[in-house]
Design a protein around this motif. Structure first.
Motif, PDB file in Angstrom:
ATOM      1  N   GLY A 173       0.771  -0.988   0.087  1.00 36.16           N
ATOM      2  CA  GLY A 173      -0.082   0.067   0.089  1.00 36.16           C
ATOM      3  C   GLY A 173       0.699   1.414  -0.051  1.00 36.16           C
ATOM      4  O   GLY A 173       0.169   2.374   0.117  1.00 36.16           O
ATOM      5  N   ARG A 174       2.162   1.225  -0.038  1.00 31.19           N
ATOM      6  CA  ARG A 174       2.987   2.348  -0.106  1.00 31.19           C
ATOM      7  C   ARG A 174       3.380   2.572  -1.388  1.00 31.19           C
ATOM      8  O   ARG A 174       4.115   1.795  -2.030  1.00 31.19           O
ATOM      9  N   ASP A 175       3.749   3.985  -1.769  1.00 30.96           N
ATOM     10  CA  ASP A 175       4.077   4.250  -3.010  1.00 30.96           C
ATOM     11  C   ASP A 175       5.680   4.607  -2.893  1.00 30.96           C
ATOM     12  O   ASP A 175       6.358   5.193  -2.185  1.00 30.96           O
ATOM     13  N   LEU A 176       6.288   3.475  -3.708  1.00 32.32           N
ATOM     14  CA  LEU A 176       8.003   3.870  -3.604  1.00 32.32           C
ATOM     15  C   LEU A 176       8.409   4.357  -5.154  1.00 32.32           C
ATOM     16  O   LEU A 176       7.691   4.084  -6.027  1.00 32.32           O
ATOM     17  N   SER A 177       9.396   4.867  -5.083  1.00 28.81           N
ATOM     18  CA  SER A 177       9.878   5.455  -6.420  1.00 28.81           C
ATOM     19  C   SER A 177      10.672   4.707  -7.001  1.00 28.81           C
ATOM     20  O   SER A 177      11.337   3.561  -6.771  1.00 28.81           O
ATOM     21  N   ALA A 233      16.528   7.422  -1.791  1.00 29.28           N
ATOM     22  CA  ALA A 233      16.099   7.105  -0.414  1.00 29.28           C
ATOM     23  C   ALA A 233      14.803   6.474  -0.305  1.00 29.28           C
ATOM     24  O   ALA A 233      14.356   5.650   0.599  1.00 29.28           O
ATOM     25  N   SER A 234      13.908   6.580  -1.235  1.00 37.73           N
ATOM     26  CA  SER A 234      12.512   6.095  -1.155  1.00 37.73           C
ATOM     27  C   SER A 234      12.318   5.199  -2.347  1.00 37.73           C
ATOM     28  O   SER A 234      11.078   4.828  -2.838  1.00 37.73           O
ATOM     29  N   ASP A 235      13.336   4.511  -2.588  1.00 38.14           N
ATOM     30  CA  ASP A 235      13.391   3.744  -3.943  1.00 38.14           C
ATOM     31  C   ASP A 235      12.471   2.072  -3.791  1.00 38.14           C
ATOM     32  O   ASP A 235      12.657   1.548  -2.441  1.00 38.14           O
ATOM     33  N   ARG A 236      12.140   1.528  -4.929  1.00 37.57           N
ATOM     34  CA  ARG A 236      11.717   0.360  -4.796  1.00 37.57           C
ATOM     35  C   ARG A 236      12.727  -0.761  -4.174  1.00 37.57           C
ATOM     36  O   ARG A 236      12.525  -2.009  -3.864  1.00 37.57           O
ATOM     37  N   TYR A 237      14.033  -0.292  -4.212  1.00 37.98           N
ATOM     38  CA  TYR A 237      15.204  -0.976  -3.443  1.00 37.98           C
ATOM     39  C   TYR A 237      14.695  -1.656  -2.057  1.00 37.98           C
ATOM     40  O   TYR A 237      14.956  -2.663  -1.281  1.00 37.98           O
ATOM     41  N   LEU A 238      13.638  -0.819  -1.347  1.00 41.46           N
ATOM     42  CA  LEU A 238      13.152  -1.177  -0.059  1.00 41.46           C
ATOM     43  C   LEU A 238      12.203  -2.476  -0.231  1.00 41.46           C
ATOM     44  O   LEU A 238      12.314  -3.010   0.847  1.00 41.46           O
ATOM     45  N   PHE A 447      21.960   1.511   3.613  1.00 40.03           N
ATOM     46  CA  PHE A 447      21.114   0.193   3.956  1.00 40.03           C
ATOM     47  C   PHE A 447      20.004   0.530   4.829  1.00 40.03           C
ATOM     48  O   PHE A 447      19.894   1.799   5.684  1.00 40.03           O
ATOM     49  N   PRO A 448      18.782   0.079   4.806  1.00 42.24           N
ATOM     50  CA  PRO A 448      17.647   0.422   5.725  1.00 42.24           C
ATOM     51  C   PRO A 448      17.675  -0.190   7.065  1.00 42.24           C
ATOM     52  O   PRO A 448      16.772   0.050   7.997  1.00 42.24           O
ATOM     53  N   ALA A 487      11.477   9.024   4.793  1.00 42.35           N
ATOM     54  CA  ALA A 487      11.254   8.211   6.053  1.00 42.35           C
ATOM     55  C   ALA A 487      10.117   7.656   5.810  1.00 42.35           C
ATOM     56  O   ALA A 487       9.864   6.383   6.344  1.00 42.35           O
ATOM     57  N   ARG A 488       8.812   8.210   5.225  1.00 41.40           N
ATOM     58  CA  ARG A 488       7.737   7.814   5.116  1.00 41.40           C
ATOM     59  C   ARG A 488       7.778   6.608   4.244  1.00 41.40           C
ATOM     60  O   ARG A 488       7.259   5.137   4.613  1.00 41.40           O
ATOM     61  N   ALA A 489       8.631   6.488   3.234  1.00 42.57           N
ATOM     62  CA  ALA A 489       8.800   5.369   2.233  1.00 42.57           C
ATOM     63  C   ALA A 489       9.442   4.285   2.970  1.00 42.57           C
ATOM     64  O   ALA A 489       9.229   2.942   2.799  1.00 42.57           O
ATOM     65  N   ASN A 490      10.406   4.624   4.039  1.00 43.81           N
ATOM     66  CA  ASN A 490      11.145   3.502   4.734  1.00 43.81           C
ATOM     67  C   ASN A 490      10.358   2.716   5.614  1.00 43.81           C
ATOM     68  O   ASN A 490      10.742   1.693   6.144  1.00 43.81           O
ATOM     69  N   LEU A 491       8.890   3.264   5.805  1.00 43.96           N
ATOM     70  CA  LEU A 491       8.074   2.534   6.570  1.00 43.96           C
ATOM     71  C   LEU A 491       7.847   0.972   5.981  1.00 43.96           C
ATOM     72  O   LEU A 491       7.163   0.249   6.593  1.00 43.96           O
TER      73      LEU A 491
END
Length: 531
Positions: A173-177, A233-238, A447-448, A487-491
């Motif tokens: 449900g989160r939008d990542l870049s 920092a907000s990438d689909r890598y997460l 790293f996250p 930071a929101r993306a990293n949630l």
């Protein structure tokens, strides 16, 4: 540009110095190799990671063709992330033998080379796997071709790479870049039976339509690209960073911690600026770290920390009131010559060389001329001696100036006895294969969460970035809202961290805006020692 302005600028770490190679390779334009090299067939596994957890990962990677070195870099980045969970072994896929995966908790195959010859033993073990297997990008067609009932058994079938512009991935449900310049393509599907296969994340095309980005059926998880290029920092890598929990630690509970580090504090720091921030953070009960280098240099001038008693007094106050000191180099510069700016502490690299090119990009050149275990160890010991001379404790954590060092330097820091590095880092081809480091083939990685990396050191993450009120070296302005957005993306990472750094000369306003914004997202600030 005056030196006074330059000292207020931090050079961000290299995150993807390999973009042209990535585009050629992942679009399938690289020349297929006819057979595995003899060197790969004889390869020994590179081992490392976090001991004592009972969890382990086998990372398999491609080595053939013009871009074989890129497979090793991707494998190093994969291994680093698995080093959060336990030990890892990295091995060319061409050296795989039957039953090899049985000794590991999970397997990750990084398909970086189009039509890399895959051993039948590997394909057979994937078909029969009783443990999680994550397969990235290329060569899934070799698995399906060797499995006539694949579509019926797994509930999906690939079709071809889709080269549409994709600027986002939706996960939980989160939008990542996803950088729209990344033209490497994402695998599309001929069929998906949702009663047998689960789409874990979806890629969003420019026109709003979607295709699966990651899909799982049974023990097999397939990711339709390699998420190590064009990362932010907000990438689909997460997504990949979080999917590793499913494979290696599925019982992990949701937890979100934040880290703050004050940056580039040296003998030329303004004590009043430090004290104002330290008092405010104490009042708010925010633990933090602060990076200190011990000698300030500019051409024709040198000032040691012990010669600045008011700065030392401010540091002692910070240590006594919630601050953790980080060793941030001896001089935070190399010589009087520009590297890449002006030979001045805080502006220049110390353990690596760089220059600014005609397009105003900072380019990494390689290790310094004197680079050796002895040179790096001597630099570190001189730094430690300066802390002692200022009657300060020697920090237990280290941060490379501008996040850059050679493989030799990373080893020197490990041998120097620091508990961890606190940074982003550079990784070089040759590390896993045991050959000499290839400094023209490198990748930067953030790293996250905390990892034990391929250099054998614990790494505390910095993954959100820093405030930059002015654009420089083709990097945009970054303000508190941008850090909070990251930071929101990293949630999306179930036990992830939002870690950022801040320069004290910027005052308290932007710092407190960022702290408050991150806290409102549900993060809890912790000291570096908690990681």
């Amino acid at each position: 540009m005056p030196a006074s302005s330059l000292r207020r600028r931090a050079v961000p770490p290299a995150l993807a110095a390999l973009l042209c190679a990535v585009l050629l390779l992942t679009t399938g334009l690289a020349t297929p190799a006819a057979s595995a090299s003899a060197a790969s067939a004889r390869a020994k596994a590179f081992t490392g990671g976090l001991a004592g957890t009972g969890r382990s990962t086998l990372v398999l990677y491609d080595t053939t063709g013009q871009w074989g070195w890129l497979g090793e870099l991707y494998a190093a980045q994969t291994a680093n992330l698995t080093g959060h969970f336990g030990t890892f072994a990295a091995l060319p896929v061409s050296a795989y033998t039957a039953g090899a995966m049985d000794a590991y908790t999970a397997v990750v195959y990084v398909g970086s080379t189009y039509d890399e010859p895959l051993p039948e033993a590997f394909l057979a073990d994937v078909r029969d796997a009783d443990r999680p297997v994550i397969w990235m990008n290329n060569n899934i067609w070799q698995l399906t071709a060797s499995t006539p009932t694949f579509a019926a058994d797994y509930g999906w079938m690939w079709s071809q790479f889709d080269f549409s512009t994709v600027e986002g991935v939706v996960y939980k449900g989160r939008d990542l870049s996803r950088d729209g310049r990344n033209a490497s393509g994402i695998m599309d599907y001929a069929s998906i039976d949702e009663t047998k296969a689960k789409v874990l994340a979806t890629a969003v095309r420019e026109d709003g339509t979607r295709i699966p980005w990651a899909i799982r059926s049974g023990e097999l998880t397939y990711i339709g690209e390699i998420p190590f290029a064009y990362t932010t920092a907000s990438d689909r890598y997460l997504v990949f960073s979080d999917l590793l929990f499913d494979a290696l630690a599925p019982q992990t509970k949701e937890r979100h911690r934040a880290l703050l580090r004050l940056e580039d504090i040296g003998p030329n720091a303004e004590p009043a600026e430090l004290m104002k921030i330290a008092v405010e953070l104490k009042r708010r009960k925010i633990p933090y770290s602060f990076g200190v280098y011990t000698v300030y240099k500019e051409p024709g001038k040198a000032v040691a920390l012990r010669q600045r008693p008011l700065v030392v007094a401010a540091i002692k106050y910070m240590l006594a009131n919630g601050g953790t000191m980080i060793a941030h180099g001896y001089t935070h510069q190399y010589t009087d010559a520009p590297n890449p700016y002006n030979g001045t502490s805080g502006d220049d690299f110390e353990f690596y060389t760089a220059h600014v090119d005609e397009q105003n990009y900072v380019r990494y050149d390689g290790p310094v001329a004197e680079d050796s275990p002895a040179w790096a160890a001597d630099r570190i010991e001189k730094m430690k001696a300066e802390f002692r001379a200022a009657r300060l404790p020697v920090p237990q954590y280290f941060e490379f100036p501008h996040y850059a060092g050679s493989a030799v330097d990373y080893e020197a820091v490990r041998r120097a006895g620091f508990k961890a590095r606190y940074e982003r880092s550079l990784y070089f081809a040759g590390t896993l294969s045991g050959t000499a480091p290839q400094y023209d083939h490198m990748a930067g990685q953030f790293f996250p969460y905390t990892v034990t990396d391929v250099y054998g050191s614990k790494v505390i993450p910095e993954n959100v970035g820093n405030i930059e009120p002015e654009s420089f070296n083709n990097h945009p302005v970054v303000l508190p809202a941008d850090l909070v957005k990251a930071a929101r993306a990293n949630l999306a990472v179930r036990d992830g961290v939002a870690s950022f750094f801040y320069h004290p000369y910027l005052g308290t306003k932007w710092l407190l805006e960022t702290v408050d914004g991150v806290k409102k997202l549900g993060y809890t600030f912790v000291p570096a020692s908690a990681m």
